[in-house]
Design a protein around this motif. Structure first.
Motif, PDB file in Angstrom:
ATOM      1  N   LYS A   1     -10.544   1.887   4.520  1.00 26.80           N
ATOM      2  CA  LYS A   1     -11.076   1.324   3.336  1.00 26.80           C
ATOM      3  C   LYS A   1     -10.899  -0.186   3.133  1.00 26.80           C
ATOM      4  O   LYS A   1     -11.615  -1.087   2.895  1.00 26.80           O
ATOM      5  N   ASN A   2      -9.487  -0.468   3.226  1.00 24.25           N
ATOM      6  CA  ASN A   2      -9.001  -1.801   2.744  1.00 24.25           C
ATOM      7  C   ASN A   2      -9.391  -2.849   3.745  1.00 24.25           C
ATOM      8  O   ASN A   2      -9.884  -3.965   3.520  1.00 24.25           O
TER       9      ASN A   2
ATOM     10  N   THR B   1     -13.092  -3.965   3.007  1.00 24.77           N
ATOM     11  CA  THR B   1     -13.220  -4.696   1.730  1.00 24.77           C
ATOM     12  C   THR B   1     -12.677  -6.103   2.206  1.00 24.77           C
ATOM     13  O   THR B   1     -13.542  -7.149   1.912  1.00 24.77           O
ATOM     14  N   LEU B   2     -11.822  -6.344   3.072  1.00 28.75           N
ATOM     15  CA  LEU B   2     -11.492  -7.469   3.550  1.00 28.75           C
ATOM     16  C   LEU B   2     -12.494  -8.045   4.279  1.00 28.75           C
ATOM     17  O   LEU B   2     -13.027  -9.288   4.294  1.00 28.75           O
TER      18      LEU B   2
ATOM     19  N   PHE C   1       0.760  -1.059   0.090  1.00 32.61           N
ATOM     20  CA  PHE C   1       0.019  -0.006   0.121  1.00 32.61           C
ATOM     21  C   PHE C   1       0.735   1.260  -0.153  1.00 32.61           C
ATOM     22  O   PHE C   1       1.579   1.494   0.902  1.00 32.61           O
TER      23      PHE C   1
ATOM     24  N   ARG D   1     -15.666  -7.447   4.401  1.00 37.04           N
ATOM     25  CA  ARG D   1     -16.547  -7.765   3.450  1.00 37.04           C
ATOM     26  C   ARG D   1     -16.639  -9.090   2.996  1.00 37.04           C
ATOM     27  O   ARG D   1     -17.424 -10.162   2.661  1.00 37.04           O
ATOM     28  N   PHE D   2     -15.116  -9.264   2.412  1.00 33.03           N
ATOM     29  CA  PHE D   2     -14.800 -10.626   1.841  1.00 33.03           C
ATOM     30  C   PHE D   2     -15.128 -11.819   2.836  1.00 33.03           C
ATOM     31  O   PHE D   2     -15.648 -12.887   2.528  1.00 33.03           O
TER      32      PHE D   2
ATOM     33  N   GLN E   1      -3.295   5.095   0.033  1.00 35.89           N
ATOM     34  CA  GLN E   1      -4.238   4.300   0.487  1.00 35.89           C
ATOM     35  C   GLN E   1      -4.749   4.354   1.968  1.00 35.89           C
ATOM     36  O   GLN E   1      -4.012   4.933   2.645  1.00 35.89           O
ATOM     37  N   CYS E   2      -6.004   4.041   2.004  1.00 38.21           N
ATOM     38  CA  CYS E   2      -6.798   4.307   3.233  1.00 38.21           C
ATOM     39  C   CYS E   2      -6.801   2.802   3.826  1.00 38.21           C
ATOM     40  O   CYS E   2      -7.592   1.877   3.139  1.00 38.21           O
TER      41      CYS E   2
END
Lengths: 444, 167
Positions: free
Chosen positions: A340-341, A344-345, A332, A347-348, A336-337
């Motif tokens: 936010k990352n 997304t993880l 990163f 959510r994954f 990069q935030c």
């Protein structure tokens, strides 16, 4: 550095049998089947110090020695090609460009374990690789490396490719076995372990693609020679799939004596960060392992250089270290935030939870919701502590490691980047248009 | 569309079933569902699932629970071309959000929807193992990688031309 797995990946036509064979392919099968007993092959793999390349790093020879051998019950080797850990795409590369290397490794390993029918369980999305593998299997069979009475020694082997259908959880070996039996990928409670009761209740060994490919150089050069490469308990070579903000994303074979700094910045590997931006953070071993801020990534908490191997990457434990994991290396840059990352993880993992255990089924969804709130400027300060609380209640409380895998990224993000979470809560408007930036995370 | 495999596909089913021990034909379920989805309009209708259950001598519920568990099986109709765009971390870092928004704008649909002409479905998916070639999407049996807006334009155009030829 001498490459062991990807030494020939640049040769035109290496995907096909004739070229592969001309370049020394299938020599390890001749050596093992003609001159060695199955036990001797297991012994070589033990001596090599090879550790599972899928993520857990368990010694392969030891795992093989656990397989039960009840009279009259068939045993199976299953190759885990369900590569799904975010950041990881090394097995794909190996299967796509060197399919015969995997088939060769599978023949030797099946012989060692006494498997007469071996399956490659591949993630459903890698549909075109199924065709590549089946073509390679057909070629190997036509040339006498598979089928009945291989090399006239009375050993029979068939290899089949089984396609999954989109489920990260099937990378967990007991979920994979369930899926191979035509069921939902719900992990089993262990014990019994697959080595005793695996697919169709038969003794089963499940190994990663790269692990099984590594058996080829181990047999060719001998376990002791293989163990001389690398350092300490990180023997041999490891494939690293590098991605994120780097100039040269791709799959690299390293001998585990490379420093993290050299891996990121040298032209031989990642080639540095685009547009001269600075390094902010990195997830060094696939999305499940702890994210590290740059200063803890390049040097350990004791100020020593950090290297790309099992021991060095985990130096400092989870407080100040991370893990080698699957070798999925995600970089990163300063833009990069982390929030936010992490969202997304989360959510994954919510998407991939099989739903069997409450802490994981409920916890992953809850974490995703809170992280989304914080990321979109609707978070509260108390949410950060709540997140910490939830992840700690998931870890260790589920049948399979998906719970841990979902908890660790959240824990590490809060541990190392708490101020960035707080900034999001304090600046709801601003957090939607720009990222928190570097703060004092960066060393370079 | 009547739900019945062609003789060639039935041979394929038998070939798949023969990969497993006697009586373990349920193991063929995932591969046979892939074959069924490809053969019967890109999705698994209740009729299709019942047919697969009959073929493999298992109960329909055993097929339903598998079809609803795995993300690649569509239990509702989808467009002829499905754009499955990855949105997990490494793709996010490389701008997948812009690609998803662009496709949505261009086709006038949101993620999960199909265009009125039945040609395109946009779906967001989780990590497909192409992190080094991000942003990317799956289209049928292949991956389309290093996506840019221009590349998306070209892919949509390709699909439209192909569809026009086949009609």
């Amino acid at each position: 550095m001498k490459k062991l797995l990807l030494a020939n990946d640049h040769i035109e036509g290496i995907r096909f049998y004739d070229v592969y064979r001309k370049n020394g392919g299938y020599n390890s099968v001749e050596k093992a089947l003609k001159n060695m007993s199955p036990e001797a092959v297991v012994e070589e793999v033990k001596k090599s110090g090879l550790r599972g390349r899928g993520g857990a790093g368990f010694p392969t020879g030891l795992k093989w020695s656990f397989i039960a051998k009840p009279e009259g019950v068939p045993r199976h080797l299953v190759c885990n090609a369900d590569e799904s850990e975010p950041g990881t795409f090394k097995d794909r590369y190996l299967m796509e460009f060197l399919p015969h290397l995997l088939i060769e490794g599978l023949i030797v390993s099946s012989f060692a374990l006494g498997s007469n029918v071996t399956y490659i369980y591949i993630r459903g999305e890698y549909a075109w690789i199924v065709d590549i593998l089946e073509h390679a299997i057909g070629e190997a069979k036509a040339n006498g490396w598979l089928g009945k009475n291989i090399l006239g020694i009375g050993y029979d082997l068939e290899i089949y490719v089984q396609r999954g259908a989109g489920a990260y959880i099937c990378g967990e070996e007991t979920a994979l076995i369930e899926s191979l039996e035509g069921k939902r990928g719900n992990p089993r409670i262990k014990p019994p372990f697959p080595a005793v009761k695996g697919v169709w209740d038969r003794p089963t060994v499940v190994n990663n693609v790269e692990t099984l490919a590594a058996v080829v150089p181990i047999i060719n050069m001998g376990g002791e020679e293989y163990a001389k490469i690398g350092v300490g308990r990180s023997t041999g070579t490891k494939l690293i799939s590098a991605c994120g903000n780097i100039n040269k994303p791709g799959v690299y074979e390293i001998d585990m004596t490379v420093s993290v700094e050299e891996f990121i910045y040298s032209d031989e590997y990642c080639g540095g960060i685009p547009k001269g931006k600075r390094l902010k953070a990195c997830i060094p071993g696939g999305s499940s392992v702890p994210i590290l801020p740059a200063k803890l990534l390049l040097k350990t908490a004791k100020g020593e250089t950090r290297y790309m191997n099992y021991e060095s990457l985990s130096d400092g434990g989870f407080a100040t270290g991370s893990m080698m994991g699957s070798g999925g290396f995600i970089v990163f840059d300063e833009d990069q935030c982390v929030v936010k990352n992490t969202y997304t993880l989360a959510r994954f993992y919510r998407h991939e939870s099989c739903g069997q255990c409450s802490p994981c089924r409920e916890g992953t969804g809850w974490m995703e919701k809170i992280l989304k709130n914080i990321e979109t400027g609707k978070g509260k300060m108390s949410d950060i502590d709540l997140l910490w609380e939830i992840q700690s209640k998931i870890e260790g409380n589920t049948i399979c490691p998906l719970g841990d895998a979902a908890a660790w990224p959240v824990a590490a993000a809060i541990r190392h980047f708490r101020d960035e979470f707080e900034w999001h809560v304090r600046n709801p408007q601003e957090s939607q248009v720009r990222n928190y930036g570097l703060a004092d995370y960066a060393l370079v | 569309m009547s739900v019945q495999f062609s003789p060639e596909k039935l041979d394929k089913v038998n070939e798949i079933v023969a990969r497993y021990p006697q009586g373990k034909q349920k193991s063929a379920l995932l591969p046979v569902l892939h074959l069924a989805q490809e053969s019967f309009g890109g999705w698994l209708s209740p009729e299709t699932m019942d047919y697969v259950a009959e073929l493999l001598h298992i109960r329909p519920i055993e097929v339903y629970e598998v079809a609803t568990f795995y993300s690649m099986y569509n239990t509702k109709p989808v467009g002829r071309y499905m754009f499955e765009v990855c949105q997990t971390g490494p793709c996010m870092v490389n701008g997948c959000d812009d690609i998803i928004a662009y496709i949505g704008e261009k086709l006038q649909i949101k993620a999960g929807e199909t265009t009125a002409d039945g040609l395109f479905t946009l779906k967001t998916v989780e990590c497909l193992g192409a992190c080094g070639y991000a942003p990317m999407m799956q289209m049928g049996k292949t991956y389309r990688e290093h996506l840019t807006k221009e590349k998306v334009d070209r892919i949509i155009e390709e699909c439209r031309q192909q569809a026009a030829l086949n009609n």
